[in-house]
Every structure is written in C-alpha cells, then in structure tokens.
Design a protein around this motif. Sequence first.
Motif, mmCIF file in Angstrom:
data_model
loop_
_atom_site.group_PDB
_atom_site.id
_atom_site.type_symbol
_atom_site.label_atom_id
_atom_site.label_comp_id
_atom_site.label_asym_id
_atom_site.label_seq_id
_atom_site.Cartn_x
_atom_site.Cartn_y
_atom_site.Cartn_z
ATOM 1 N N PRO A 38 81.542 71.526 15.704
ATOM 2 C CA PRO A 38 82.780 71.041 14.777
ATOM 3 C C PRO A 38 83.459 69.913 15.615
ATOM 4 C CG PRO A 38 83.146 72.928 15.904
ATOM 5 C CD PRO A 38 81.924 72.931 15.951
ATOM 6 N N ALA A 39 83.172 69.457 16.732
ATOM 7 C CA ALA A 39 84.078 68.407 17.259
ATOM 8 C C ALA A 39 83.766 67.201 16.723
ATOM 9 C CB ALA A 39 83.571 68.604 18.712
ATOM 10 N N PRO A 40 84.530 66.136 16.779
ATOM 11 C CA PRO A 40 84.572 64.908 16.395
ATOM 12 C C PRO A 40 83.139 64.040 16.949
ATOM 13 C CG PRO A 40 86.658 65.048 16.613
ATOM 14 C CD PRO A 40 85.949 66.354 17.685
ATOM 15 N N SER A 41 82.369 63.376 16.120
ATOM 16 C CA SER A 41 81.726 62.467 16.640
ATOM 17 C C SER A 41 82.101 61.089 16.584
ATOM 18 C CB SER A 41 80.033 62.296 15.416
ATOM 19 O OG SER A 41 80.711 61.834 14.337
ATOM 20 N N ALA A 42 81.172 60.073 16.976
ATOM 21 C CA ALA A 42 81.649 58.747 17.049
ATOM 22 C C ALA A 42 81.858 58.056 15.754
ATOM 23 C CB ALA A 42 80.536 58.080 17.870
ATOM 24 N N LEU A 43 81.516 58.887 14.716
ATOM 25 C CA LEU A 43 81.767 58.470 13.360
ATOM 26 C C LEU A 43 83.093 58.652 12.603
ATOM 27 C CD1 LEU A 43 78.080 58.410 11.821
ATOM 28 C CD2 LEU A 43 79.129 56.485 12.607
ATOM 29 N N PRO A 44 83.841 57.921 12.086
ATOM 30 C CA PRO A 44 85.183 58.400 11.641
ATOM 31 C C PRO A 44 85.011 59.433 10.421
ATOM 32 C CG PRO A 44 85.173 56.051 11.949
ATOM 33 C CD PRO A 44 83.768 56.530 12.069
ATOM 34 N N GLY A 45 85.766 60.370 10.598
ATOM 35 C CA GLY A 45 85.688 61.489 9.601
ATOM 36 C C GLY A 45 84.459 62.435 9.694
ATOM 37 N N TRP A 46 83.716 62.289 10.551
ATOM 38 C CA TRP A 46 82.375 63.123 10.738
ATOM 39 C C TRP A 46 82.387 63.824 12.104
ATOM 40 C CZ3 TRP A 46 76.957 61.018 9.018
ATOM 41 C CH2 TRP A 46 76.729 60.933 7.460
ATOM 42 N N SER A 47 82.119 65.188 11.874
ATOM 43 C CA SER A 47 82.027 66.085 12.972
ATOM 44 C C SER A 47 80.486 65.723 13.701
ATOM 45 C CB SER A 47 81.918 67.462 12.628
ATOM 46 O OG SER A 47 80.999 67.858 11.958
ATOM 47 N N ARG A 48 80.090 66.542 14.538
ATOM 48 C CA ARG A 48 78.700 66.363 15.164
ATOM 49 C C ARG A 48 77.839 67.174 14.215
ATOM 50 N NH1 ARG A 48 80.915 67.231 20.767
ATOM 51 N NH2 ARG A 48 80.653 65.264 21.840
ATOM 52 N N GLY A 49 78.082 67.909 13.482
ATOM 53 C CA GLY A 49 77.747 68.908 12.616
ATOM 54 C C GLY A 49 77.002 67.770 11.599
ATOM 55 N N HIS A 50 78.246 67.126 10.893
ATOM 56 C CA HIS A 50 77.889 65.995 9.932
ATOM 57 C C HIS A 50 76.655 65.142 10.353
ATOM 58 C CE1 HIS A 50 81.853 66.947 8.342
ATOM 59 N NE2 HIS A 50 81.399 66.704 7.167
ATOM 60 N N VAL A 51 76.513 64.692 11.610
ATOM 61 C CA VAL A 51 75.487 63.819 12.195
ATOM 62 C C VAL A 51 74.237 64.526 12.205
ATOM 63 C CG1 VAL A 51 74.614 62.328 14.129
ATOM 64 C CG2 VAL A 51 77.320 62.306 13.543
ATOM 65 N N LEU A 52 74.341 65.783 12.654
ATOM 66 C CA LEU A 52 73.113 66.333 12.876
ATOM 67 C C LEU A 52 72.602 66.815 11.295
ATOM 68 C CD1 LEU A 52 74.173 69.123 15.403
ATOM 69 C CD2 LEU A 52 72.244 67.398 15.793
ATOM 70 N N ALA A 53 73.402 67.090 10.307
ATOM 71 C CA ALA A 53 72.870 67.235 8.890
ATOM 72 C C ALA A 53 72.262 66.043 8.558
ATOM 73 C CB ALA A 53 74.024 67.632 8.105
ATOM 74 N N VAL A 150 67.690 56.437 16.477
ATOM 75 C CA VAL A 150 68.259 55.668 17.795
ATOM 76 C C VAL A 150 69.776 55.604 17.487
ATOM 77 C CG1 VAL A 150 68.348 53.760 19.096
ATOM 78 C CG2 VAL A 150 66.005 54.433 18.362
ATOM 79 N N ILE A 151 70.418 55.071 16.297
ATOM 80 C CA ILE A 151 71.855 54.823 16.236
ATOM 81 C C ILE A 151 72.489 56.203 16.079
ATOM 82 C CG2 ILE A 151 73.334 54.052 14.759
ATOM 83 C CD1 ILE A 151 71.585 51.706 13.907
ATOM 84 N N HIS A 152 71.995 57.149 15.322
ATOM 85 C CA HIS A 152 72.667 58.481 15.090
ATOM 86 C C HIS A 152 72.640 59.518 16.283
ATOM 87 C CE1 HIS A 152 74.137 57.417 11.316
ATOM 88 N NE2 HIS A 152 72.762 57.627 10.742
ATOM 89 N N ALA A 153 71.776 59.017 17.418
ATOM 90 C CA ALA A 153 71.541 59.695 18.787
ATOM 91 C C ALA A 153 72.888 59.219 19.350
ATOM 92 C CB ALA A 153 70.602 59.274 19.398
ATOM 93 N N SER A 154 73.269 58.131 19.201
ATOM 94 C CA SER A 154 74.485 57.412 19.904
ATOM 95 C C SER A 154 75.676 58.028 19.299
ATOM 96 C CB SER A 154 74.642 56.035 19.895
ATOM 97 O OG SER A 154 73.532 55.478 20.867
ATOM 98 N N ASP A 155 75.691 58.124 17.908
ATOM 99 C CA ASP A 155 76.695 58.655 17.043
ATOM 100 C C ASP A 155 77.247 60.065 17.435
ATOM 101 O OD1 ASP A 155 77.132 56.243 15.811
ATOM 102 O OD2 ASP A 155 75.990 56.911 14.226
ATOM 103 N N LEU A 156 76.321 60.966 18.032
ATOM 104 C CA LEU A 156 76.503 62.429 18.429
ATOM 105 C C LEU A 156 77.561 62.492 19.475
ATOM 106 C CD1 LEU A 156 73.225 63.895 18.443
ATOM 107 C CD2 LEU A 156 75.165 64.721 17.002
ATOM 108 N N GLY A 157 77.915 61.113 20.224
ATOM 109 C CA GLY A 157 79.156 61.155 21.136
ATOM 110 C C GLY A 157 78.759 61.852 22.306
#
Length: 253
Positions: A38-53, A150-157
């Motif tokens: 549930p922690a913030p990712s590098a994408l505004p408004g998205w958690s790491r869960g959002h990025v994984l999903a 590749v890009i979303h791997a970085s977005d996981l922060g």
Amino acid sequence: MTAITPDAITPDTVRAELHKAADVVSSLAAKLTDADVPAPSALPGWSRGHVLAHITGICNAMARQVEFAARGETVELYDGGYDGRTKAIEMSAGHALEQHRADLDAALERALRAFDSIDASSGAGSWQAPISYRGGVVLDGGLALWRELVIHASDLGTGRGPETWSRHFCEHLFSFLSARVPEDQKLVLQPLGMPPVTIGTGGRSIVVSGMVTDIAAWLAGREPTLGSLRASAAADSVDLPELLPWPSGVPTP
C-alpha cells in the motif's frame, strides 16, 4: 546530425528482452514486504499495489493479443476498454502481497509463453500477424510489453530507477516517444558520448542534452535520476519543453 529511424529490433531481440525484463520484475516483487504494497509508488496517486496490478493486467492483455493473433483473430486490448483497465487495477491494487505475486507470476509466464510460441513464418501466428493494439502487429505488442515491464519496474520505487535502463532501450524510447514532440517543435537529443538524434519536425529547434537515461526518463514522463538534463535554444538555456501525452494504445473516453 542523426534523424530518428525505425528501431532495428528483431523478434529474437524482443523475445530476449522480454525474458530479461520479466526476470527483473519478478525479482523486485519477490523482495517486497506486505507493508510495501500500500506504500506510494513513483507514480502520482498509485501505490505499489496499483503498479503490480497494472503489470499483471498488461501481461495478460498482451498475451491475449498474441493468442488471438495465432488464430487469425483480433481482440481489444482490455475487456471494457480504458474503463475496464482502470476498474481492474483499482479492484486488484489492494490485494495481499501473496496474491499479487501469484497473479504476477502467472501473467508473466503466460505472456512469455505466448511470445515464445510465435512462428517465424508469415501469416497467423507470426510476428507480423495483426493485433488490435495501436492497429499494429504482434511485434508491436512485444515492444509495448518490453516498455511496460522496464518502465514500471522503475515505477515500483524500490531503488531500481531509469539509470538502470540500457542504451538499447533508451534508443527505442527515443523512437517511440517522438510522438510526444509538439508539432511546432523539433528536439535535438544529445546524449553524452553518443551521436545526436533529432525527433519532431517543427520549426523551433531545442537541444536537450544529458545522460541517455535521463533523456529517456524525461521523454517517458519519469524523473531523471542523474540530474544531467539541460535544454537550450539558439545557444541560450531554456526550460525543458512541455511534451504531448503518452501515445496510448487504449482509447480514452
């Protein structure tokens, strides 16, 4: 000065890059803790869960593109279009880490299996078979999934930022993201130690210089991590130009 040219990327290259990128995503997910989801990712408004999903969703979506292409058919990228994509991400973002990992591993395996099974010949089941994504072919879907992984791997922060992107990947982004250059502008990209690359055809010329990964990150709407970017016009320093939206493969309402 070098003008941008179509990517000299072969199907074998795409396949190899997909496997490498999938390994990175899987290894990063394996290191996450329950508190990380549930922690913030590098994408505004998205958690790491959002990025994984989202990574899980795009893997399944691209796998489906290839599976249908093998039968000589096409199907929309996401069930329900952009709204369906958004709803699926929101529904899955809050899953427990164990569920995220299971879903992600299954989606990565499905996508890699789909691209590994592509026939080298022409016609249905080939790299040139039509898919609905951007009105392209299977190879376009492979390139899209490479970008997403590749890009979303970085977005996981998790500490693996754009500075880890390969030169080959950055050069591909220069080509794909040339669509973000406003019509009245021409960007002369000057990566340090590399030949300049020109994207866009407008009358106003702006030079953007810096490390290749910083330039690629900026074009992709991500934060450059090495702090090397500079922009100039007619030999004077200027602000980095505003870019057009990301060229989405999913029609928005």
